[in-house]
Scaffold this motif. Structure first.
Motif, mmCIF file in Angstrom:
data_model
loop_
_atom_site.group_PDB
_atom_site.id
_atom_site.type_symbol
_atom_site.label_atom_id
_atom_site.label_comp_id
_atom_site.label_asym_id
_atom_site.label_seq_id
_atom_site.Cartn_x
_atom_site.Cartn_y
_atom_site.Cartn_z
ATOM 1 N N LEU A 146 5.809 -7.446 -7.695
ATOM 2 C CA LEU A 146 4.919 -6.878 -8.702
ATOM 3 C C LEU A 146 4.571 -5.432 -8.373
ATOM 4 O O LEU A 146 4.607 -4.554 -9.246
ATOM 5 C CB LEU A 146 3.652 -7.727 -8.797
ATOM 6 N N ALA A 147 4.222 -5.168 -7.118
ATOM 7 C CA ALA A 147 3.867 -3.807 -6.706
ATOM 8 C C ALA A 147 5.055 -2.862 -6.841
ATOM 9 O O ALA A 147 4.900 -1.704 -7.257
ATOM 10 C CB ALA A 147 3.351 -3.820 -5.266
ATOM 11 N N ALA A 148 6.245 -3.349 -6.495
ATOM 12 C CA ALA A 148 7.430 -2.500 -6.582
ATOM 13 C C ALA A 148 7.774 -2.166 -8.029
ATOM 14 O O ALA A 148 8.110 -1.018 -8.356
ATOM 15 C CB ALA A 148 8.610 -3.198 -5.904
ATOM 16 N N GLN A 202 0.816 -1.213 0.000
ATOM 17 C CA GLN A 202 0.000 0.000 0.000
ATOM 18 C C GLN A 202 0.849 1.262 0.000
ATOM 19 O O GLN A 202 0.455 2.283 -0.584
ATOM 20 C CB GLN A 202 -0.954 -0.011 1.191
ATOM 21 N N ALA A 203 2.018 1.226 0.638
ATOM 22 C CA ALA A 203 2.912 2.383 0.597
ATOM 23 C C ALA A 203 3.411 2.618 -0.829
ATOM 24 O O ALA A 203 3.502 3.770 -1.286
ATOM 25 C CB ALA A 203 4.089 2.173 1.546
ATOM 26 N N LEU A 204 3.721 1.546 -1.549
ATOM 27 C CA LEU A 204 4.152 1.675 -2.945
ATOM 28 C C LEU A 204 3.038 2.260 -3.807
ATOM 29 O O LEU A 204 3.273 3.128 -4.649
ATOM 30 C CB LEU A 204 4.584 0.308 -3.478
ATOM 31 N N GLU A 239 15.817 -3.239 -3.773
ATOM 32 C CA GLU A 239 15.636 -4.552 -3.152
ATOM 33 C C GLU A 239 14.256 -5.125 -3.447
ATOM 34 O O GLU A 239 14.112 -6.322 -3.709
ATOM 35 C CB GLU A 239 15.843 -4.441 -1.638
ATOM 36 N N LEU A 240 13.247 -4.274 -3.429
ATOM 37 C CA LEU A 240 11.883 -4.765 -3.572
ATOM 38 C C LEU A 240 11.572 -5.247 -4.983
ATOM 39 O O LEU A 240 10.756 -6.157 -5.164
ATOM 40 C CB LEU A 240 10.890 -3.675 -3.165
#
Length: 692
Positions: A320-322, A283-285, A309-310
């Protein structure tokens, strides 16, 4: 604690909110600006469901079988029948409960008085069913009885009554006052689970008090209410919760800051990238793409070490989100190189390609063009989406003529987002007049609904074609476009009304209902739409009930691992049989999870693979009280009563889905597999199995 003491403290607390709002919410807040190829399978029916001896249910005799079959028929056909209703009201408690559930599914306002009578039944299970059903009915005149039920002795009935009160627009302070005679903990326990449904300024005030005055699950629901539809006045309190010890609360807060925060919140969100809990990180991403992506703040460089890293993280959906968020930081060569590595992984290739193109990485345009020439239609569709960011109108034009529907749809979406309006009007008109792909027409109708400039004659002819090919999503989109045209061009209002009156008399019930509702919105008298089509007579529905008296189990075998789901057939009998029927016919074999939204849902069941496909028929909703916690199986919809073959599984609690989508199962084994699913993950097969 005595009731009087409970009333005193609870009332004082709620009333004081209006006086102390600035202390609780605004004291430290800064100002802000502001979810088919191939033959049509058989629809769900008892005969089409699996009959293997190892999985078939034993024959059991139902109590009141004829009455129950009649109620299921009424629910499926969306109709009321006075004799059947009266017989059910005079039956035993289990039959009265089914009656209440049926009336909620039929959603006919004329059922209000019957449900209000059942709301005060002697049997608690009947009262609970009636309270939930009144919320589904959505009639404001039920406010008084529901307020009384909110404070009744049974806590669960009270919770369900509060849920219904939220759905029908009751002021939250009025509900709080109705609960005031209860002890504080009991009052909060009834109000907070569905506080988010009260969409008004006072909701934030009550949620703020609960965040500071409750603990555990109650506090968690208060944070959800504060964050689901966040108010600017709540910004200070939301910011103070970014370091909350509850990971779920942090995730909700991150989402809220993405909606109403500003660039300064990127510093508050950055620590969430370091935790082991997936939700806050994801959610932060997502919030960062809204905040930094809006252009009001530069992407902070101190995010880079975490992003590097993410984007190679071992957790697939975090990765995927990163990758999806990384485009904002593509000025960093190391990050760009790490994202480029995703191009070599089939399930991440599309997201990586879009991120590189969106970030303007050198060579990304050449890679997009290369992908557009691949034999794999999935890769060409990805290129069509990425083409939105490289300024390649000729490539988009070519892909809009691709032989595969999903590629054309992806290219058309890019065209609608990037082309000049004059060109769009011309192409939308062409699609509506000539294209045989219902998905293309849905996009065209939706654009026309948002931009009511398409000629009424074109819309009218396309609407007739849409209902003729019996694609429900296309029909509903056509009705929305017609309504927008009537609102934007009063001279066309008569033509639109005439078309809607014809559509309100068509064979398809969902189309009739939507057309009639739109006529009401246009201040015209809505014609009677009659009942929906059904499976047959009560003999058929009795067999459906016989086969769905108990839970059944299915194994979803995927390339990411196997999931066992418990199908809660008594709650949603037709939906469960439909799922099992399609599975037994091999319908789901080799389909993919076409939609994955990290920390939200994974979705599958589309034979096209792009979200626009289905089995060739639709199901009526079977809305029930199964709550959307993590791992709940629900039916995907394009509107009420439009279910078919597509389904989703929740990756985290999603209370806003409760009562809106048919929930019909729960993951009972292999929960860890959910987090390994990515867009394109293949379903090998779905088979019914014995209980684990």
């Amino acid at each position: 604690m005595s009731k009087n003491a409970g009333r005193s403290s609870f009332v004082l607390l709620v009333v004081s909110l209006l006086v102390a709002t600035w202390l609780l919410l605004g004291g430290c807040a800064s100002s802000t600006g502001g979810v088919e190829p191939g033959s049509t399978p058989s629809p769900a029916s008892p005969a089409a469901s699996p009959t293997d001896d190892s999985t078939a249910l034993p024959s059991m005799e139902l109590r009141n079988p004829e009455e129950r079959a009649l109620l299921l028929l009424l629910a499926d056909r969306r109709m009321l029948e006075s004799v059947t209703l009266q017989q059910a009201k005079e039956g035993d408690a289990s039959l009265r409960r089914m009656l209440a559930e049926t009336l909620g599914q039929v959603r006919d306002p004329r059922a209000r008085l019957d449900l209000q009578e059942l709301l005060f039944d002697d049997d608690v299970m009947v009262r609970r069913a009636a309270a939930f059903a009144l919320g589904e009915l959505g009639v404001a005149e039920s406010r008084g009885p529901l307020l009384r039920a909110a404070a009744e002795a049974d806590s669960e009935t009270g919770i369900l009554a509060v849920e219904a009160l939220g759905k029908i627009g009751t002021p939250v302070l009025e509900v709080a006052d109705a609960l005031a005679d209860l002890p504080d903990e009991e009052s909060w326990g009834r109000l907070l689970p569905h506080l988010f449904r009260f969409d008004e300024e006072d909701t934030a005030n009550v949620a703020a008090a609960a965040v500071t005055g409750t603990a555990g699950d109650l506090r968690r629901t208060a944070v959800y209410a504060l964050a689901r539809n966040p108010q600017p006045a709540s910004l200070g309190l939301l910011r103070s919760l970014t370091g909350d010890e509850d990971p779920r609360a942090r995730a909700w807060v991150a989402r809220a800051l993405g909606l109403i925060g500003d660039g300064s919140d990127l510093a508050r969100l950055r620590p969430m990238l370091e935790g082991t809990a997936d939700g806050p990180t994801i959610q932060a991403l997502a919030a960062a793409t809204r905040l930094a992506g809006s252009g009001e703040a530069a992407p902070p460089e101190d995010w880079l070490p975490h992003l590097r890293e993410l984007v190679v993280d071992s957790r697939p959906q975090v990765r995927l989100a990163a990758i999806s968020a990384s485009y904002l930081w593509m000025f960093d060569d190391r990050l760009a190189a790490a994202v480029e590595g995703g191009l070599d992984e089939p399930l991440l290739r599309s997201s990586a390609l879009v991120a590189l193109a969106r970030g303007g990485v050198e060579g990304a345009a050449d890679r997009v063009r290369l992908e557009a020439s691949q034999k794999d239609a999935v890769r060409r569709a990805a290129a069509a989406r990425a083409a939105a960011f490289i300024g390649a109108p000729a490539l988009v034009e070519r892909l809009m003529s691709d032989p595969r529907g999903p590629v054309r749809v992806a290219a058309f979406e890019t065209f609608l987002a990037t082309a000049p309006e004059g060109e769009i009007v011309e192409r939308v008109t062409e699609v509506l007049a000539q294209d045989t792909d219902a998905a293309m027409r849905v996009l065209a109708f939706d654009w026309a609904a948002a931009h009511p400039v398409v000629d009424i004659d074109v819309l009218g002819e396309a609407a007739v074609f849409a209902v003729a090919d019996r694609n429900i999503e296309s029909s509903l989109s056509a009705i929305r476009a017609l309504a927008a045209r009537a609102a934007g061009t009063p001279l066309d209002r008569g033509t639109v009304v005439a078309l809607l009156e014809k559509m309100s008399q068509l064979d398809d019930f969902t189309t009739r209902r939507a057309a009639a509702a739109t006529l009401l919105d246009l201040e015209r008298e809505a014609p009677a739409i009659g009942s929906a089509e059904g499976l047959g007579d009560t003999v058929v529905y009795r067999e459906v009930l016989q086969r769905t008296q108990r839970d059944r189990f299915a194994e979803i075998r995927t390339d990411a691992g196997n999931l066992t789901v418990r199908l809660e057939c008594p709650r949603a009998p037709r939906t469960c049989l439909n799922f099992l029927s399609l599975a037994a016919q091999g319908f789901y074999d080799n389909l993919t999870f076409h939609r994955v939204v990290p920390d939200f849902v994974v979705q599958a069941g589309d034979p096209r693979g792009d979200g626009y496909g289905g089995p060739g028929f639709t199901l009526r909703d079977e809305i029930n009280t199964l709550r959307y916690e993590r791992g709940v199986l629900g039916m995907a919809l394009a509107g009420a009563d439009t279910g078919g073959s597509q389904w989703f599984i929740t990756l985290s609690p999603q209370p806003h889905l409760d009562g809106g989508y048919t929930a019909f199962g729960q993951v009972a084994g292999g929960d860890e597999v959910l987090d390994r699913i990515l867009p394109g993950t293949r379903i090998r097969s779905i088979v019914e199995v014995a209980s684990p």
